[in-house]
Design an enzyme around this catalytic site. Structure first.
Site, PDB file in Angstrom:
ATOM      1  N   THR A 170       0.815  -1.226   0.000  1.00  0.00           N
ATOM      2  CA  THR A 170       0.000   0.000   0.000  1.00  0.00           C
ATOM      3  C   THR A 170       0.847   1.275   0.000  1.00  0.00           C
ATOM      4  O   THR A 170       0.295   2.369  -0.095  1.00  0.00           O
ATOM      5  CB  THR A 170      -0.873   0.059   1.273  1.00  0.00           C
ATOM      6  OG1 THR A 170       0.000  -0.043   2.397  1.00  0.00           O
ATOM      7  CG2 THR A 170      -1.900  -1.062   1.304  1.00  0.00           C
ATOM      8  N   LYS A 171       2.165   1.138   0.132  1.00  0.00           N
ATOM      9  CA  LYS A 171       2.991   2.322   0.373  1.00  0.00           C
ATOM     10  C   LYS A 171       3.253   3.127  -0.913  1.00  0.00           C
ATOM     11  O   LYS A 171       3.030   2.631  -2.014  1.00  0.00           O
ATOM     12  CB  LYS A 171       4.323   1.905   1.011  1.00  0.00           C
ATOM     13  CG  LYS A 171       4.153   1.251   2.383  1.00  0.00           C
ATOM     14  CD  LYS A 171       3.528   2.189   3.385  1.00  0.00           C
ATOM     15  CE  LYS A 171       3.512   1.684   4.807  1.00  0.00           C
ATOM     16  NZ  LYS A 171       2.588   0.592   5.090  1.00  0.00           N
ATOM     17  N   ASN A 172       3.760   4.357  -0.760  1.00  0.00           N
ATOM     18  CA  ASN A 172       3.973   5.240  -1.925  1.00  0.00           C
ATOM     19  C   ASN A 172       4.951   4.633  -2.911  1.00  0.00           C
ATOM     20  O   ASN A 172       4.872   4.900  -4.107  1.00  0.00           O
ATOM     21  CB  ASN A 172       4.505   6.605  -1.467  1.00  0.00           C
ATOM     22  CG  ASN A 172       3.461   7.388  -0.700  1.00  0.00           C
ATOM     23  OD1 ASN A 172       2.560   6.793  -0.112  1.00  0.00           O
ATOM     24  ND2 ASN A 172       3.554   8.700  -0.709  1.00  0.00           N
TER      25      ASN A 172
END
Ligand SMILES: Cc1ncc(COP(=O)(O)O)c(C=O)c1O
Length: 392
Positions: A189-191
């Site tokens: 889910t991270k950038n």
């Protein structure tokens, strides 16, 4: 009341942003036959260090591993206390317990959701050895105040930067020549994602050397290349280390994601600015507050509902969003309310009033580069529609 039509297709809370470039990079790695830790991991470490402006970067198989390595490398352990925030994911606090230390929680600044420096100072005892502040959602902690306290009491600072790739504090990237360490997560889910993965960055040569040993089974030398022509088969085990290294399939993804980072960030920013603009006009929701010193990474977009103006609570608001085909999440259920922490340390809700007040109001809305204009507008309309329907 505005006309509102429920769309047919569900908008997921989160989607990774992967292109053919990432797919091809993984295929190239598989074809190269070097699939464990190897040259791509080393290159990713170098490019990541350069990207954030740190002397060293150690690639790990999770953000949790990076947090654990930071404390291990500073020799924090049994009998020590480490101060952190209740408004975080469990791994921030679990890793303190993993090294044998006691997690001590300091309440948040209600405006930002980040640990409140004045609360940190209240929790310091002769046993305190470190502070683990969390750059919550991509909002940044007030680092000058935190490092001032750390200097005053000779404490180590391990910044949890899981959400903070793309964040800046007073014009500097998080992890940029930090006096402590910063730990990033590359979870899906991270950038920036490598599926699972993480990175520990530091300017401290000793932490770098020790973290590499702890991450590689405690081997005395960098043994990842012992099967290459010039590799050496001998090694010693000088610590009971962990298997925490990243491997080249992950790093192949990471290298492409890093090269696309600025573009992906620009999209997040555009969506977040639209949200900020629109939600600031709805009285029963509060958009995030951004202090002057912060450039937000927009990892998470968290609104707070204002229950005093609504006939429904946060949980019901989430159900209403779900009925309108919008995925959401909550960051975070306070760690101090988890059963293990309650049983072991006896925390009560009243101990962390700002964290609890925040928790009762927060909803994380979809925010990712592929979220379309139409979807963004729909989410804004849906929030407005719920507020109109359930306004007191
Ligand atoms: C604040 C925070 N710290 C640490 C982590 C752990 O990262 P990972 O899942 O990569 O181990 C997370 C994960 O989402 C997180 O949100």
């Amino acid at each position: 009341m505005n006309q509102f039509r429920i769309r047919e297709k569900f908008i997921p809370y989160n989607l990774p942003n992967l292109t053919d470039q990432e797919v091809n990079a993984v295929i190239d790695t598989l074809k190269s036959s070097w699939i464990a830790k190897g040259p791509r991991t080393v290159k990713f470490e170098q490019q990541f260090a350069q990207f954030v402006g740190a002397k060293h970067a150690i690639a790990t198989n999770s953000g949790t591993a990076a947090l654990h390595l930071a404390l291990l490398s500073k020799g924090i352990g049994s009998g020590d206390e480490v101060i952190t925030t209740p408004n975080t994911f469990a791994s921030t606090a679990n890793t303190i317990i993993h090294v044998g230390a006691k997690p001590v929680f300091a309440d948040i600044d209600y405006r930002t959701g980040c640990i409140d420096p004045s609360e940190i100072e209240k929790k310091i005892t002769p046993r305190t050895k470190a502070i683990v502040p969390v750059h919550y959602s991509g909002q940044v902690c007030d680092l000058d105040q935190i490092y001032e306290i750390a200097d005053k009491y000779s404490l180590f600072v391990s910044e949890d930067a899981a959400h903070a790739l793309g964040s800046y504090y007073k014009g500097k990237t998080i992890g940029n020549h930090t006096k402590g360490t910063a730990s990033y997560s590359f979870y899906a889910t991270k950038n920036l994602t490598t599926g699972e993965g993480g990175m520990l960055v530091t300017d401290d040569d000793e932490i770098d050397a020790k973290a590499r040993i702890w991450a590689g089974q405690g081997m005395s030398q960098n043994a990842w290349n012992r099967y290459s022509k010039d590799g050496k088969w001998q090694y010693d085990i000088c610590e009971p280390g962990f298997k925490y290294n990243m491997f080249d399939i992950q790093a192949a993804l990471g290298l492409v994601q890093l090269s696309r980072m600025n573009k992906m960030q620009a999209k997040r920013k555009k969506i977040a600015e639209k949200y900020q603009n629109e939600f600031s006009r709805i009285d029963a929701v509060e958009p995030p507050y951004i202090p002057d010193y912060t450039i937000h990474s927009w990892h998470l977009y968290i609104i707070r509902i204002v229950p005093e103006l609504l006939t429904i609570n946060r949980d019901r608001f989430i159900i209403e969003l779900n009925k309108r085909n919008i995925g959401t999440s909550v960051h975070f259920i306070p760690v101090t309310s988890m059963s293990y922490y309650q049983k072991r340390y006896g925390f009560k809700k009243e101990d962390f009033p700002n964290t609890e007040k925040n928790y009762e109001r927060i909803i994380s809305l979809p925010l990712y580069p592929s979220l379309s204009d139409e979807e963004t507008d729909y989410i804004i309309d849906a929030v407005r529609n719920i507020v109109e329907e359930y306004h007191k």
